[in-house]
Structures are given as structure tokens and as C-alpha cells.
Design a protein around this motif. Sequence first.
Motif, mmCIF file in Angstrom:
data_model
loop_
_atom_site.group_PDB
_atom_site.id
_atom_site.type_symbol
_atom_site.label_atom_id
_atom_site.label_comp_id
_atom_site.label_asym_id
_atom_site.label_seq_id
_atom_site.Cartn_x
_atom_site.Cartn_y
_atom_site.Cartn_z
ATOM 1 N N ARG A 39 0.830 -1.208 0.000
ATOM 2 C CA ARG A 39 0.000 0.000 0.000
ATOM 3 C C ARG A 39 0.860 1.252 0.000
ATOM 4 O O ARG A 39 0.563 2.225 -0.677
ATOM 5 N N ALA A 40 1.948 1.242 0.761
ATOM 6 C CA ALA A 40 2.833 2.403 0.830
ATOM 7 C C ALA A 40 3.537 2.629 -0.513
ATOM 8 O O ALA A 40 3.711 3.772 -0.939
ATOM 9 N N PRO A 45 4.911 7.034 -6.712
ATOM 10 C CA PRO A 45 4.889 7.920 -7.883
ATOM 11 C C PRO A 45 4.313 9.300 -7.577
ATOM 12 O O PRO A 45 4.856 10.318 -8.030
ATOM 13 N N ALA A 46 3.259 9.368 -6.793
ATOM 14 C CA ALA A 46 2.679 10.673 -6.443
ATOM 15 C C ALA A 46 3.638 11.487 -5.587
ATOM 16 O O ALA A 46 3.763 12.706 -5.756
ATOM 17 N N VAL A 53 7.583 18.717 -8.730
ATOM 18 C CA VAL A 53 6.773 19.829 -9.227
ATOM 19 C C VAL A 53 6.652 20.957 -8.197
ATOM 20 O O VAL A 53 6.735 22.131 -8.556
ATOM 21 N N LEU A 54 6.452 20.634 -6.944
ATOM 22 C CA LEU A 54 6.163 21.653 -5.934
ATOM 23 C C LEU A 54 7.233 22.742 -5.828
ATOM 24 O O LEU A 54 6.885 23.926 -5.813
ATOM 25 N N PRO A 55 8.527 22.423 -5.754
ATOM 26 C CA PRO A 55 9.507 23.519 -5.680
ATOM 27 C C PRO A 55 9.496 24.410 -6.924
ATOM 28 O O PRO A 55 9.696 25.622 -6.824
ATOM 29 N N ALA A 83 -7.594 17.466 -10.817
ATOM 30 C CA ALA A 83 -7.001 16.126 -10.774
ATOM 31 C C ALA A 83 -7.647 15.275 -9.690
ATOM 32 O O ALA A 83 -7.910 14.090 -9.886
ATOM 33 N N TRP A 84 -7.910 15.889 -8.548
ATOM 34 C CA TRP A 84 -8.502 15.156 -7.429
ATOM 35 C C TRP A 84 -9.923 14.694 -7.765
ATOM 36 O O TRP A 84 -10.318 13.590 -7.424
#
Length: 108
Positions: A39-40, A45-46, A53-55, A83-84
Amino acid sequence: MSESSQWLIFAVIGTGTFALRLSFVELRGWLRLPPGLRRALAYVPAGVLAALVLPAVVFQGKPAHFDWANPQLPAALIAGVVAWTTRSTLLTLASGMSALWPFGHWLG
């Protein structure tokens, strides 16, 4: 460091990387991962995408600082909500880009 030792380091690192990737392919039937680990691993990938992407979205310019006038922030938030809710990559890209252009003119 000599050139031959650099090539040796490259070869060792390349062999190790290849062995790690090959082990997951070759040991797929023999190796049973615990359900919690499976599960982890589904979130890897996310997590990697967010780390890449965030920085780039949040910190603009060489001295990294947070700026509310950054047009990428609201566009990224809109793309994230799309996306969500839709789980559609194409719709997410289209909504993010269509939000970025007006925010770029308005805030930029």
C-alpha cells in the motif's frame, strides 16, 4: 580523483542500480511484500511527482522565496482540484494551463 577511478565508480553505481531494478522484476513471484508495504509503495509515484513539481511551482527565481504574486500557485491549485475530482490527466493539464494564462497576465 583519477579518470579510471571515476569510471569504476560509474560502473559500480550502474551495476547496483541495474541489480536493484532487476531484482523487483526477477523476484516478483518469489518475493511477497507485506500488504502495508505494498500500500505504501502505491504512493511513491505521487510523492516523487510532488517532490519534483512543488519547488518549481512555489519558489520562483534564484533566491528561493515564496511569493503570493506567483501566477503558478493558483493555477496549480486549480489543476490539483481538477485532478482530485476527475482523475483525468488530460483535463488536469488543460485546466492548469488555461488557468495559468489568465493568472499570468493578471498577476504577472
